[in-house]
Design an enzyme around this catalytic site. Structure first.
Site, PDB file in Angstrom:
ATOM      1  N   ASP A 465       0.857  -1.181   0.000  1.00 19.59           N
ATOM      2  CA  ASP A 465       0.000   0.000   0.000  1.00 19.59           C
ATOM      3  C   ASP A 465       0.897   1.236   0.000  1.00 19.59           C
ATOM      4  O   ASP A 465       1.368   1.681   1.039  1.00 19.59           O
ATOM      5  CB  ASP A 465      -0.928   0.002   1.222  1.00 19.59           C
ATOM      6  CG  ASP A 465      -1.969   1.117   1.142  1.00 19.59           C
ATOM      7  OD1 ASP A 465      -1.736   2.095   0.406  1.00 19.59           O
ATOM      8  OD2 ASP A 465      -3.012   1.004   1.805  1.00 19.59           O
ATOM      9  N   HIS A 470       0.331   7.946   4.027  1.00 21.69           N
ATOM     10  CA  HIS A 470       0.839   7.238   5.201  1.00 21.69           C
ATOM     11  C   HIS A 470       2.333   7.433   5.439  1.00 21.69           C
ATOM     12  O   HIS A 470       2.869   6.872   6.391  1.00 21.69           O
ATOM     13  CB  HIS A 470       0.534   5.747   5.060  1.00 21.69           C
ATOM     14  CG  HIS A 470      -0.899   5.454   4.782  1.00 21.69           C
ATOM     15  ND1 HIS A 470      -1.900   5.690   5.701  1.00 21.69           N
ATOM     16  CD2 HIS A 470      -1.527   4.984   3.668  1.00 21.69           C
ATOM     17  CE1 HIS A 470      -3.068   5.359   5.174  1.00 21.69           C
ATOM     18  NE2 HIS A 470      -2.872   4.932   3.941  1.00 21.69           N
ATOM     19  N   ILE A 485      -0.915   9.257   8.627  1.00 16.59           N
ATOM     20  CA  ILE A 485      -1.738   8.371   9.453  1.00 16.59           C
ATOM     21  C   ILE A 485      -1.411   6.913   9.144  1.00 16.59           C
ATOM     22  O   ILE A 485      -0.852   6.591   8.095  1.00 16.59           O
ATOM     23  CB  ILE A 485      -3.242   8.632   9.239  1.00 16.59           C
ATOM     24  CG1 ILE A 485      -3.649   8.338   7.790  1.00 16.59           C
ATOM     25  CG2 ILE A 485      -3.596  10.056   9.614  1.00 16.59           C
ATOM     26  CD1 ILE A 485      -5.137   8.430   7.530  1.00 16.59           C
ATOM     27  N   GLY A 488      -5.520   1.936   7.579  1.00 14.83           N
ATOM     28  CA  GLY A 488      -6.633   1.277   8.249  1.00 14.83           C
ATOM     29  C   GLY A 488      -6.458  -0.231   8.274  1.00 14.83           C
ATOM     30  O   GLY A 488      -6.762  -0.890   9.279  1.00 14.83           O
TER      31      GLY A 488
END
Length: 548
Positions: A465, A470, A485, A488
């Site tokens: 990812d 991120h 962040i 998820g």
């Protein structure tokens, strides 16, 4: 005030500093020559640590009498001058990982003042500039704060009486500036009124507000009027500090509107029909099949990315290929399937125009039909199972089936939320959606905590990812976050690992399926707390950030 050029004031300050044993150098350029101002400091001292933007002039006129020249010169000196000097120093501060910047605003800019529209606009503009620099500079230890001083100066010496000028000496402002510029001061993004020996900090306050529309009704000025008292009621007000606080409030309102039936669609029946039929054409669309090959190294990298550690002896089976019972974590199944989302296939779906910048991962379902091999190659087939109209956006259900040869190994359902794409008159629910089950209304049976690493997102992204949200602070800031962040699906992996550890003794053969809904962001370094409830063979759980 603002016309002509003199050196007397600068020379006087330099002389005073040198007389007291300090080192000082004067510069006679306008702040509009910011590069020259900063070069003078660099030539004299070799570096620049502090910038105090304090240049100012007045051109007071009632609004109807302000000329273009009166407006422009105020903006040039106050706002553009502060921008140019700060920009000239910015890269030097970033390289040395230190900087302190002060913007000088005014009570006139904060509250407004008759006859100073040009001045007020520039002074509040400086606060906006300061707020942005506080966010951008934080990662480089550059702090930016704003002062709104009430002080006697050359600007006010012909306006204020002598006794008031004495009571409002700059001496009663300077100590605040010195503290804000000190290396040990952690204040950043603050706004302070100061004068006469008094200092006060200001902040924004926001009412709880009111939702004035429903899905089945248009929004009207009458509804605004009817809710005006509630809109303006500061009882129980919130105190937002970051742009994310604003975004969170809007998203919360959208969720409430959706839960009450969604958003009214203000189109003609013809447009609704066209949009609905277009989205309906996407349902059942099959993306090109793809293969996902992986090795033991990939499964180990994934396990480390979701928090498996040698600190927990039972995790060794996930991170050491020589372990007698080496296993692939069940949630690695999402990694095999995510190419359907990451590979740009969403943009190729007919009848569905997807702005990838507005795509959010809403929910995830994973089901395993047998444990994943420790290494292998799976063929994956993805299909758009359904498209739902949630008013504030659309939800696309993407089913991905992963096969080893002809044998179905695992199944994923990605619930993709596209912000702003709703309101096309489509259905709101689907019998194809895998539904999350509410947690029991009792204390949890077990609780596990794990502290994520500051490098957690950097490690997890190695599993495929690559979203810069991120890892790239600038990209995260653009998206409204203070810093990058955590993925998820990384938190998803932590949660599943906790359940597997607590209730299955890390036996991957006992894992059947998992369904999650992503609610709020997690930042690398935060501690995750997973609360779990056992009811028969089903484990309910919720994972949240643990605050000490």
């Amino acid at each position: 005030m603002g016309v002509g050029k003199g050196s007397l004031a600068a020379d006087k300050v330099v002389e005073e500093i040198r007389r007291k044993g300090g080192k000082a150098v004067a510069n006679y350029d306008s702040v509009e020559a910011g590069e020259k101002v900063v070069k003078t400091a660099l030539d004299a001292f070799g570096r620049i640590d502090v910038v105090i933007n304090n240049a100012g002039i007045l051109r007071d006129r009632s609004f109807g009498r302000i000329s273009d020249e009166d407006w422009d010169i105020i903006q040039r000196v106050h706002l553009r001058g502060s921008f140019l000097v700060t920009r000239a120093a910015w890269d030097h501060m970033k390289k040395q990982k230190f900087g302190r910047i002060i913007m000088t605003s005014s009570a006139s800019g904060i509250y407004g003042n008759f006859g100073q529209a040009n001045y007020c606009a520039a002074k509040l503009g400086l606060l906006g500039l300061s707020n942005c620099l506080a966010v951008e500079g934080e990662k480089s230890n550059i702090h930016c704060n704003t002062i709104a001083p009430t002080a006697g100066s050359r600007l006010t010496q012909n306006i204020l009486p002598d006794d008031l000028l004495e009571a409002l000496k700059p001496d009663y402002v300077a100590p605040l500036v010195l503290w804000l510029c000190h290396e040990s001061c952690e204040e950043n993004g603050g706004l302070f009124e100061v004068g006469a020996g008094w200092i006060g900090k200001l902040r924004w306050e926001r009412t709880l507000g009111a939702i004035v529309r429903q899905r089945t009704q248009p929004m009207t000025p009458e509804a605004v009027k009817a809710n005006w008292t509630k809109i303006c009621d500061f009882d129980n007000a919130t105190k937002p500090q970051r742009i994310q606080d604003s975004i969170d409030g809007i998203i919360e309102a959208l969720n409430k509107i959706d839960s009450d039936g969604g958003v009214s669609a203000n189109h003609t029946s013809n447009v609704t029909s066209t949009a609905t039929s277009g989205f309906a054409g996407a349902i059942g669309h099959k993306l090109p099949p793809f293969s996902s090959s992986y090795t033991e190294l990939d499964t180990i990298m994934y396990a480390l990315g979701v928090g498996a550690s040698i600190k927990e002896p039972k995790d060794l089976k996930f991170i050491y290929e020589g372990s007698s019972d080496f296993s692939c974590l069940p949630t690695f199944g999402v990694i095999l399937a995510q190419k359907s989302i990451m590979g740009g296939g969403l943009a190729e779906i007919p009848g569905l125009s997807v702005n990838l910048a507005k795509v959010l991962h809403g929910e995830q379902y994973l089901e395993l039909y047998k444990p994943l091999p420790r290494a292998g190659k799976l063929k994956c087939e993805a299909i758009v199972a359904d498209v739902l109209d949630k008013g504030s956006g659309l939800i696309m259900l993407m089913d991905v089936y992963s096969y080893s040869g002809e044998e179905l190994i695992c199944y994923n359902q990605f619930s993709i939320f596209v912000v702003g794409a709703g309101g096309f008159g489509g259905k709101r629910t689907s019998d194809k959606a895998k539904v999350a089950v509410a947690i029991p209304n009792r204390p949890p049976d077990a609780v596990l905590t794990d502290t994520t690493s500051l490098n957690q997102a950097a490690l997890y992204r190695l599993s495929g990812d690559w979203n810069p949200l991120h890892i790239d602070p600038d990209f995260a800031n653009l998206a409204g976050f203070d810093k990058p962040i955590l993925h998820g699906l990384c938190t998803f992996g932590f949660s599943a690992r906790h359940v597997l550890q607590q209730f299955a003794d890390n036996d991957v053969s006992r894992f059947k399926a998992i369904k999650v809904r992503f609610a709020k962001p997690v930042y690398p370094g935060q501690t995750l707390q997973t609360e779990m409830w056992k009811e028969g063979n089903r484990i309910h759980f919720q994972t949240k950030v643990w605050i000490m």
